[in-house]
Structure formats: structure tokens, C-alpha cells
Write an enzyme that holds these catalytic residues in place. Structure first.
Site, short mmCIF file in Angstrom:
data_model
loop_
_atom_site.label_atom_id
_atom_site.label_comp_id
_atom_site.label_asym_id
_atom_site.label_seq_id
_atom_site.Cartn_x
_atom_site.Cartn_y
_atom_site.Cartn_z
N ASP A 135 0.78 -1.24 0.00
CA ASP A 135 0.00 0.00 0.00
C ASP A 135 0.82 1.29 0.00
O ASP A 135 0.57 2.19 -0.79
CB ASP A 135 -0.97 -0.01 1.20
N CYS A 192 -22.08 -2.56 -17.67
CA CYS A 192 -22.53 -2.25 -16.30
C CYS A 192 -22.03 -0.88 -15.86
O CYS A 192 -20.94 -0.45 -16.24
CB CYS A 192 -22.00 -3.34 -15.37
N CYS A 195 -21.77 0.94 -10.18
CA CYS A 195 -20.98 1.67 -9.17
C CYS A 195 -21.07 3.18 -9.41
O CYS A 195 -21.20 3.96 -8.46
CB CYS A 195 -19.53 1.20 -9.17
N CYS A 199 -22.77 5.72 -6.32
CA CYS A 199 -21.94 6.55 -5.45
C CYS A 199 -22.72 7.78 -4.97
O CYS A 199 -23.19 8.58 -5.77
CB CYS A 199 -20.67 6.99 -6.19
N CYS A 245 -19.36 1.42 -3.71
CA CYS A 245 -19.06 1.08 -5.12
C CYS A 245 -18.62 -0.37 -5.27
O CYS A 245 -18.61 -0.90 -6.38
CB CYS A 245 -18.05 2.06 -5.73
C1 B12 Z 1 -4.62 7.05 -2.65
C2 B12 Z 1 -5.42 5.79 -2.43
C3 B12 Z 1 -6.78 5.95 -2.15
C4 B12 Z 1 -7.52 7.26 -2.36
C5 B12 Z 1 -7.81 7.43 -3.88
C6 B12 Z 1 -8.42 6.17 -4.51
C7 B12 Z 1 -8.39 6.09 -6.01
N1 B12 Z 1 -9.38 5.42 -6.58
O1 B12 Z 1 -7.46 6.61 -6.65
C8 B12 Z 1 -8.78 7.05 -1.47
C9 B12 Z 1 -8.51 7.56 -0.06
C10 B12 Z 1 -10.07 7.69 -1.98
C11 B12 Z 1 -8.84 5.53 -1.44
C12 B12 Z 1 -10.00 4.82 -1.20
C13 B12 Z 1 -10.06 3.43 -1.18
N2 B12 Z 1 -9.02 2.58 -1.20
CO1 B12 Z 1 -7.18 3.13 -1.58
N3 B12 Z 1 -5.42 3.43 -2.15
C14 B12 Z 1 -4.81 4.52 -2.49
C15 B12 Z 1 -3.36 4.20 -2.92
C16 B12 Z 1 -2.42 4.49 -1.74
C17 B12 Z 1 -2.89 4.95 -4.17
C18 B12 Z 1 -3.94 4.96 -5.31
C19 B12 Z 1 -3.68 6.03 -6.31
O2 B12 Z 1 -2.53 6.35 -6.59
N4 B12 Z 1 -4.75 6.61 -6.87
C20 B12 Z 1 -4.66 7.51 -7.98
C21 B12 Z 1 -5.10 6.75 -9.24
C22 B12 Z 1 -5.07 7.70 -10.46
O3 B12 Z 1 -4.11 5.75 -9.45
P1 B12 Z 1 -4.45 4.17 -9.40
O4 B12 Z 1 -5.40 3.87 -8.32
O5 B12 Z 1 -3.15 3.44 -9.41
O6 B12 Z 1 -5.20 3.98 -10.77
C23 B12 Z 1 -4.52 3.68 -12.00
C24 B12 Z 1 -5.51 3.19 -13.03
O7 B12 Z 1 -6.81 3.34 -12.57
C25 B12 Z 1 -5.21 4.03 -14.27
N5 B12 Z 1 -6.32 4.81 -14.76
C26 B12 Z 1 -6.46 6.10 -14.66
N6 B12 Z 1 -7.55 6.51 -15.33
C27 B12 Z 1 -8.09 5.40 -15.84
C28 B12 Z 1 -9.24 5.24 -16.58
C29 B12 Z 1 -9.62 3.94 -16.92
C30 B12 Z 1 -10.84 3.76 -17.73
C31 B12 Z 1 -8.84 2.84 -16.51
C32 B12 Z 1 -9.25 1.45 -16.82
C33 B12 Z 1 -7.67 3.04 -15.78
C34 B12 Z 1 -7.32 4.32 -15.46
O8 B12 Z 1 -4.20 4.97 -13.93
C35 B12 Z 1 -3.91 4.95 -12.58
C36 B12 Z 1 -2.40 4.94 -12.40
O9 B12 Z 1 -1.83 5.96 -13.10
C37 B12 Z 1 -3.47 2.66 -3.22
C38 B12 Z 1 -2.20 1.85 -2.96
C39 B12 Z 1 -1.16 2.03 -4.05
N7 B12 Z 1 0.06 2.25 -3.66
O10 B12 Z 1 -1.48 1.97 -5.24
C40 B12 Z 1 -4.63 2.22 -2.29
C41 B12 Z 1 -5.58 1.14 -2.80
C42 B12 Z 1 -5.92 1.49 -4.22
N8 B12 Z 1 -6.76 1.33 -1.96
C43 B12 Z 1 -7.40 0.24 -1.67
C44 B12 Z 1 -8.63 0.17 -0.97
C45 B12 Z 1 -9.02 -1.17 -0.39
C46 B12 Z 1 -9.43 1.32 -0.86
C47 B12 Z 1 -10.90 1.39 -0.41
C48 B12 Z 1 -11.75 0.19 -0.83
C49 B12 Z 1 -10.97 1.58 1.12
C50 B12 Z 1 -12.38 1.88 1.66
N9 B12 Z 1 -13.27 0.92 1.68
O11 B12 Z 1 -12.68 2.97 2.06
C51 B12 Z 1 -11.37 2.69 -1.09
C52 B12 Z 1 -11.89 2.43 -2.52
C53 B12 Z 1 -12.37 3.66 -3.22
C54 B12 Z 1 -12.18 3.54 -4.72
N10 B12 Z 1 -13.26 3.32 -5.43
O12 B12 Z 1 -11.04 3.63 -5.17
C55 B12 Z 1 -6.70 -0.97 -2.27
C56 B12 Z 1 -7.51 -1.42 -3.48
C57 B12 Z 1 -7.56 -2.91 -3.71
C58 B12 Z 1 -8.30 -3.21 -4.99
N11 B12 Z 1 -9.04 -4.30 -5.01
O13 B12 Z 1 -8.24 -2.48 -5.96
C59 B12 Z 1 -5.26 -0.38 -2.58
C60 B12 Z 1 -4.58 -1.00 -3.81
C61 B12 Z 1 -4.41 -0.63 -1.31
C62 B12 Z 1 -3.95 -2.07 -1.19
N12 B12 Z 1 -2.65 -2.28 -1.10
O14 B12 Z 1 -4.71 -3.01 -1.16
N13 B12 Z 1 -7.62 4.98 -1.72
S1 SF4 Z 2 -16.81 -2.14 -11.20
FE1 SF4 Z 2 -18.71 -1.00 -11.49
S2 SF4 Z 2 -19.13 -1.14 -13.68
FE2 SF4 Z 2 -17.61 -2.74 -13.24
S3 SF4 Z 2 -18.89 -4.58 -12.88
FE3 SF4 Z 2 -18.50 -3.61 -10.85
S4 SF4 Z 2 -20.31 -2.26 -10.48
FE4 SF4 Z 2 -20.30 -2.82 -12.69
#
Ligand code: B12
Ligand code: SF4
Length: 320
Positions: A135, A192, A195, A199, A245
Site C-alpha cells: 500500500d 454495467c 458503481c 456513489c 461502489c
Molecule cells: C490514494 C489511495 C486511495 C484514495 C484514492 C483512490 C483512487 N481510486 O485513486 C482514497 C482515499 C479515496 C482511497 C479509497 C479506497 N481505497 Co485506496 N489506495 C490509495 C493508494 C495508496 C494509491 C492509489 C492512487 O494512486 N490513486 C490515484 C489513481 C489515479 O491511481 P491508481 O489507483 O493506481 O489507478 C490507475 C488506473 O486506474 C489508471 N487509470 C487512470 N484513469 C483510468 C481510466 C480507466 C478507464 C482505466 C481502466 C484506468 C485508469 O491509472 C492509474 C495509475 O496511473 C493505493 C495503494 C497504491 N500504492 O497503489 C490504495 C488502494 C488502491 N486502496 C485500496 C482500498 C481497499 C481502498 C478502499 C476500498 C478503502 C475503503 N473501503 O474505504 C477505497 C476504494 C475507493 C475507490 N473506489 O477507489 C486498495 C484497493 C484494492 C483493490 N481491489 O483495488 C489499494 C490498492 C491498497 C492495497 N494495497 O490493497 N484509496
Molecule cells: S466495477 Fe462498477 S461497472 Fe464494473 S462490474 Fe462492478 S459495479 Fe459494474
């Protein structure tokens, strides 16, 4: 006896250590990683300044470990046999994210990941460099999980494994060994949109893209100080994080549960009520956070969230 380590050996060892899935991605600068800086530029990280500070390293794991050739990604199921948050909607119920009910995953998975790395070092006849993270490392864990075949990045932005669902923790070992890699997982969200529709704050601004500033998880865990009045009603009874979600995701309907004692809900956090939490003295609240991932919000943050939930409950009661 020391030998050339194979991907299959590492995966078998990971299973023995309690990981539910393990895959291997090549160390690369995948196109999804480009989206990170754009996400920061749009302000979607809110006050999580550490993300911006580490943006350059997050662009490619080889900036963290220049000799990296592969990323071994693990997934650990934390789902347990308890109702979804959306099923806990009675008066007086409060919601705490599923991932935080048991022991702090950073500690539990950190120990298992170190054990995996220790075994690799003992077993490998070839010297290698490695970094292990759960993480908090400067690594986009979801992107590497997708390229390691663990699961696809869903429209809710979570990694979804077709068999395990999305109630999984990710962790990884970046290493300089040239291991056989897995095929990336492919998108199975299809048409689908459940989510995005569910939200309460429309934090999923487009498929896979989350604006943290609107996310209840961010507001109740990461945000310090008062919560803007704009979000108060939507936060409802969430006192730590949000699972909506993932609750609505069809891929979690048949998600397996874990019998691992580490993830079973501690009595204090097992389906808590507003009255029960409000009655806790500061010291009791502090004690209850020991060894829990909820330490992140600190007792003051949790107290603030309980007060928000209490105001929301009162408003609901006044409406009758
Ligand atoms: C900061 C962070 C958060 C932030 C931002 C979350 C977010 N969605 O970005 C907050 C505090 C909101 C958060 C919430 C949660 N988090 Co969090 N979080 C992190 C952390 C530390 C970094 C994520 C990050 O950099 N986000 C910024 C986005 C841009 O980067 P990314 O997530 O890597 O996404 C990549 C892709 O999505 C892609 N991308 C960008 N745009 C698009 C568009 C499309 C269409 C696609 C396909 C891809 C894509 O680019 C991104 C990378 O450049 C990670 C751990 C880690 N080191 O990665 C845990 C992590 C993502 N979190 C985790 C968890 C469990 C949660 C929560 C479920 C906790 C909760 N129940 O409250 C929620 C889920 C909310 C959600 N829907 O994401 C887990 C997720 C496990 C999983 N199954 O995915 C992680 C991986 C931690 C872990 N080691 O397990 N989190
Ligand atoms: S992540 Fe969202 S869009 Fe994808 S299957 Fe789950 S509820 Fe449907």
C-alpha cells in the site's frame, strides 16, 4: 538447496504463506501510468500531497529499483461473512469499511511479504535486488496487479478478480529476477455502470476515475479538519471509509469469504451502532484503534465522523 527460482515456485510459496492469488508483471511504464499525473493535475488527490511528491517514482517501478525486471503481485481476500454496508441501513446502524474490521493489513501482509522475500533470498542461486511494499510504497499497485493478471481495473477503480471479486488487498515485490510473466487481466465490466450510479457523492467522475475530494472514503479517512457542509448529508452513517461502489458490484455477489483470523471483525467493529460508538470515551476509542487500519483516521478524525453520523441520524429522526 539453492536453485534458479521459477515463477511457479514463487506462486506456490505465496499460496503456502496465505496469499489467495499471485501473478507476475513485467517491470514497465504501462500507458495507464501516464494517467496518474493528469489525475494529480486535476486536483483529484485532494490533500494527499504524498502522492504528488512521489509522482515521478510512480511513473515506472524502475525509478524505485533501477534493476527491476518483474513485479510479483499478491492478492489477499479480506471479505468475511457479514452484511454489506448497503444492507445495514436501519436506524442507529453505522458503517465502517470492510477492510478495517480486523487487524491492520499493513502489518499482517507486511510480515507475509517479508517471509516470501526471505524465502526467495534463501532459495535463489542467483543474487537479486528487491523491494517489498504493501500500500504505502511509491507504486501504482492496481496497474501492476492488472498486468500481473490478478484482475482488471473496474469502473469503480478497484482491481476485480473474476473468482475472488474486489475485496482484496494488493501487495508486491519489485525484483531484478527475469521471471516468466503472466498475461494481463482483461476488462469484464462490460456495459454495467452500477458503481457510478450508486456513489452518493458522484465521486466516480468517469469510468475508472475517482475524484478523491468527493469520495466518502477520502473525506472520512484522509481529510483532516472539518468536513465541508456540502458533503455532510451524503456521508450518511459512514464513520470510516465507504464500500458502496464495491457493495453494488455484481462481481462481488459470489465473492468468497476468508477464514483467516486476521480479517475477522473485532467485537468493537462488528456491525457497530451509533449509540455504541458515541458512548466510547477517548481512551476506549484510542484502545480500540490499536493494531487496526483505522489508526489512519486518528481518534480525533473518528470522533468527527461519529458526530457527522449523529447529526445525520438526528435529521433523519426529525423527518420521521
Ligand atoms: C490514494 C489511495 C486511495 C484514495 C484514492 C483512490 C483512487 N481510486 O485513486 C482514497 C482515499 C479515496 C482511497 C479509497 C479506497 N481505497 Co485506496 N489506495 C490509495 C493508494 C495508496 C494509491 C492509489 C492512487 O494512486 N490513486 C490515484 C489513481 C489515479 O491511481 P491508481 O489507483 O493506481 O489507478 C490507475 C488506473 O486506474 C489508471 N487509470 C487512470 N484513469 C483510468 C481510466 C480507466 C478507464 C482505466 C481502466 C484506468 C485508469 O491509472 C492509474 C495509475 O496511473 C493505493 C495503494 C497504491 N500504492 O497503489 C490504495 C488502494 C488502491 N486502496 C485500496 C482500498 C481497499 C481502498 C478502499 C476500498 C478503502 C475503503 N473501503 O474505504 C477505497 C476504494 C475507493 C475507490 N473506489 O477507489 C486498495 C484497493 C484494492 C483493490 N481491489 O483495488 C489499494 C490498492 C491498497 C492495497 N494495497 O490493497 N484509496
Ligand atoms: S466495477 Fe462498477 S461497472 Fe464494473 S462490474 Fe462492478 S459495479 Fe459494474
Amino acid at each position: 538447496m539453492a536453485r534458479t527460482l521459477q515463477a511457479a515456485d514463487i506462486k506456490a510459496r505465496a499460496k503456502q504463506l496465505g496469499f489467495d492469488a499471485c501473478g507476475i508483471a513485467p517491470a514497465g511504464d504501462f500507458h495507464e501510468l501516464d494517467a496518474f499525473k493528469e489525475w494529480i493535475a486535476r486536483g483529484y488527490a485532494g490533500s494527499m500531497a504524498y502522492l504528488e511528491r512521489s509522482a515521478d517514482r510512480r511513473a515506472d517501478v524502475r525509478r524505485v529499483l533501477p534493476s527491476a525486471k518483474t513485479v510479483i503481485v499478491t492478492a489477499t481476500v479480506y471479505n468475511t461473512d457479514r452484511p454489506l454496508s448497503i444492507e445495514r441501513a436501519s436506524r442507529g446502524d453505522v458503517r465502517i469499511s470492510r477492510y478495517a474490521w480486523g487487524d491492520d493489513y499493513h502489518d499482517v501482509i507486511g510480515v507475509r511479504l517479508d517471509a516470501l522475500l526471505g524465502w526467495m533470498r534463501e532459495t535463489s542461486s542467483d543474487p537479486f535486488e528487491a523491494r517489498a511494499y504493501v500500500d504505502t510504497g511509491p507504486v501504482q499497485e492496481r496497474v501492476y496487479a492488472q498486468y500481473a493478471g490478478i484482475g482488471w481495473i473496474g469502473k469503480n477503480s478497484c482491481v476485480i478478480n473474476p473468482q475472488l471479486g474486489s475485496w482484496i488487498f494488493l501487495a508486491e515485490i519489485i525484483c531484478s529476477l527475469a521471471l516468466d510473466t503472466d498475461q494481463p487481466a482483461f476488462d469484464q465490466c462490460g456495459t454495467c455502470q452500477l458503481c457510478l450510479e450508486a456513489c452518493p457523492t458522484q465521486a466516480l467522475v468517469s469510468p475508472g476515475v475517482l475524484d478523491s475530494r468527493r469520495c466518502i472514503s477520502y473525506l472520512t479517512i484522509e481529510h483532516r479538519g472539518d468536513i465541508d457542509a456540502e458533503w455532510e448529508a451524503a456521508i450518511g452513517s459512514h464513520v470510516y471509509g465507504c464500500d458502496i461502489c464495491q457493495d453494488v458490484c455484481p462481481w462481488n455477489e459470489l465473492a468468497p469469504t476468508s477464514s483467516d483470523p486476521a480479517w475477522q471483525a473485532r467485537p468493537r467493529w462488528d456491525q457497530p451502532t451509533l449509540d455504541g460508538l458515541t458512548a466510547l470515551a477517548d481512551e476506549e476509542l484510542g484502545d480500540a484503534l490499536r493494531g487496526s487500519a483505522m489508526r489512519r483516521a486518528k481518534p480525533a478524525g473518528l470522533r468527527r465522523n461519529i458526530e457527522v453520523a449523529a447529526r445525520n441520524a438526528k435529521r433523519a429522526a426529525d423527518r420521521g
